[in-house]
Design an enzyme around this catalytic site. Structure first.
Site, short mmCIF file in Angstrom:
data_model
loop_
_atom_site.label_atom_id
_atom_site.label_comp_id
_atom_site.label_asym_id
_atom_site.label_seq_id
_atom_site.Cartn_x
_atom_site.Cartn_y
_atom_site.Cartn_z
CG ASP A 46 -3.86 59.62 44.22
OD1 ASP A 46 -3.64 60.47 45.10
OD2 ASP A 46 -3.07 58.70 43.95
NE ARG A 127 -2.89 50.83 35.27
CZ ARG A 127 -3.55 50.42 36.34
NH1 ARG A 127 -4.62 49.66 36.20
NH2 ARG A 127 -3.16 50.76 37.55
#
Ligand code: ARG
Length: 435
Positions: A46, A127
């Site tokens: 990706d 994250r």
């Protein structure tokens, strides 16, 4: 193969009726605002396709950033070469393991972090740090926009974009995977056409993996079929319990102020300690979780987790914390822990309530000092020994061996009479009402 779509169709902001007026969110970039992009780059399909696609779609420069949170088996020289080969104007790799362990995993341990009975939050903890570093490097390298590879279905987009929008209102975001509408085959074709190397070949779709030093998740393929029991090949870290050693192993984890500091008596820095604990857990088949999870965005998904370090450390921590806390503290804290875990899961690392909760959590943990011994055997972890200078425990008081002189057992019936008074009265009232 399909050509990339018309660029005016390809971005989130352009898909609204009046792109000049309306944005789905204020922090999303209009194409004409994008000239230098900080891409959160993993080296996978990706983000590799994205690296090239951004240059073409936006006519922009791309600075690639990879964050090392202790994901095993990563070769950052290979990732760097790949990024530069696909056209990154700069490449950075940050070793954030120490900070991750100290600033993110440590409070998670103190909060016994668990979401939905089994997920120790390793991705969710990583994250906000990744996004914070993206902001730092975007500013340092003069980028106007940050790009990430999250889809529109998951939690990670929430965590990353919330963090960026909080810390850097001046920066914009693009999330090509959310809008480009390429499937895996189209991405492979795109990669092929542009000479982007594809790791591990292109035959079968791999599991979707995310990992760091606190755990590893696998999603996709048969995992989406709830009636499909785990295939062995999904377990890349943890030995299957049936194949684990026939001899159990006892490990001792020592904590100071809620932080693990030693393993089997040997003082280690936190990253090293977590690594070693993971290794021992992996060998004994510890930390496999087959989890159905409620995502923030509403979906339920199934994840296969391998969390050998968390399975051991959290169990030890919980035990020690219970030992040094009173019954009242022990009843109260899990509610706070659950709220802490949910805020982190749901991407609100910078929500002040997390700080407020942590003030309490850290205060309790100041006393969480001592050593817990755990026996590992074929997937199982069981506490076998406990030792703490702060234990609210007195063997003299608890013993069955003799009648201690410290309080009078004869006082107990008086206590029982008052303790049960209301319950007994209510019982009698109800009995009367029924007859
Ligand atoms: N379900 C977990 C979470 O939401 C793990 C997600 C893994 N992320 C990924 N991009 N594969 O935190």
């Amino acid at each position: 193969m399909t050509e990339p779509r018309d660029p005016t169709q390809a971005t989130e902001v352009h898909r609204v009726a009046d792109p000049g007026q309306t944005r789905v969110a204020s922090y999303l970039a209009h194409p004409n605002e994008v000239s230098r992009v900080l891409l959160l780059y993993s080296g996978g399909l990706d983000t590799s396709v994205m690296l090239r696609w951004i240059q073409d779609e936006y006519d922009a420069e791309v600075v690639a950033l990879t964050v090392n949170l202790g994901q095993p088996g990563e070769d950052y020289d290979v990732v760097r070469d790949k990024a530069l080969r696909i056209g990154a104007v700069e490449y950075h790799v940050v070793d954030a393991r120490e900070e991750f362990a100290r600033e993110y995993v440590t409070p998670a341990i103190m909060a016994n972090a668990d979401y939905g009975d089994g997920y120790p939050l390793f991705t969710a903890l990583g994250r906000p740090l990744i996004a914070r570093l993206a902001v730092e490097y975007a500013r340092k390298s003069g980028c106007d926009t940050i790009a990430h590879g999250c889809t529109g279905k998951g939690n990670d987009q929430v965590r990353i974009e919330s963090t960026i929008a909080t810390l850097a209102p001046e920066l914009k975001v693009i999330a090509p995977v959310r809008s480009w509408q390429m499937g895996r085959d189209e991405e492979l074709a795109y990669a092929n056409k542009h000479g982007i190397p594809v790791k591990g070949g292109s035959e079968s779709a791999p599991y979707s993996i995310d990992d760091n030093l606190w755990g590893r998740s696998s999603e996709g393929r048969w995992i989406e079929d709830l009636s499909h029991a785990p295939d062995d090949d999904v377990f890349q870290l943890v030995t299957r319990p049936e194949a684990a050693p026939d001899e159990p192993q006892v490990v001792e984890v020592t904590f100071e102020g809620g932080v693990p500091v030693a393993l089997d008596g040997e003082r280690l820095d936190l990253v090293e300690l977590l690594d070693r604990v993971a290794e021992i857990g992996m060998r004994h088949g510890v930390g496999i979780v087959d989890h159905i999870e409620d995502r923030v965005v509403g979906l339920k998904v199934r994840d296969i987790y391998e969390v050998p370090a968390a399975a051991i450390i959290l169990k030890a921590h919980r035990e020690l914390e219970r030992l040094v806390s009173t019954i009242h503290q022990n009843q109260f804290k899990p509610g706070l822990d659950r709220k802490w875990a949910y805020l982190v899961y749901a991407g609100l690392w910078y929500e002040p309530l997390r700080d407020d909760l942590e003030a309490y959590i850290r205060h309790v943990n100041a006393r969480v000092t001592g050593t817990i011994g755990l026996k590992l055997y074929k997937g199982n972890v069981r506490v076998v020994t406990r030792e703490s200078p702060n234990a609210v425990y007195d063997a003299q008081l608890a013993t069955f061996a003799e009648s201690g002189g410290l309080f009078s057992q004869n006082a107990s019936p008086g206590f029982i009479e008052l303790w049960s008074l209301q319950s007994r009265m209510a019982w009698r009232v109800r009995q009367g009402a029924e007859s």
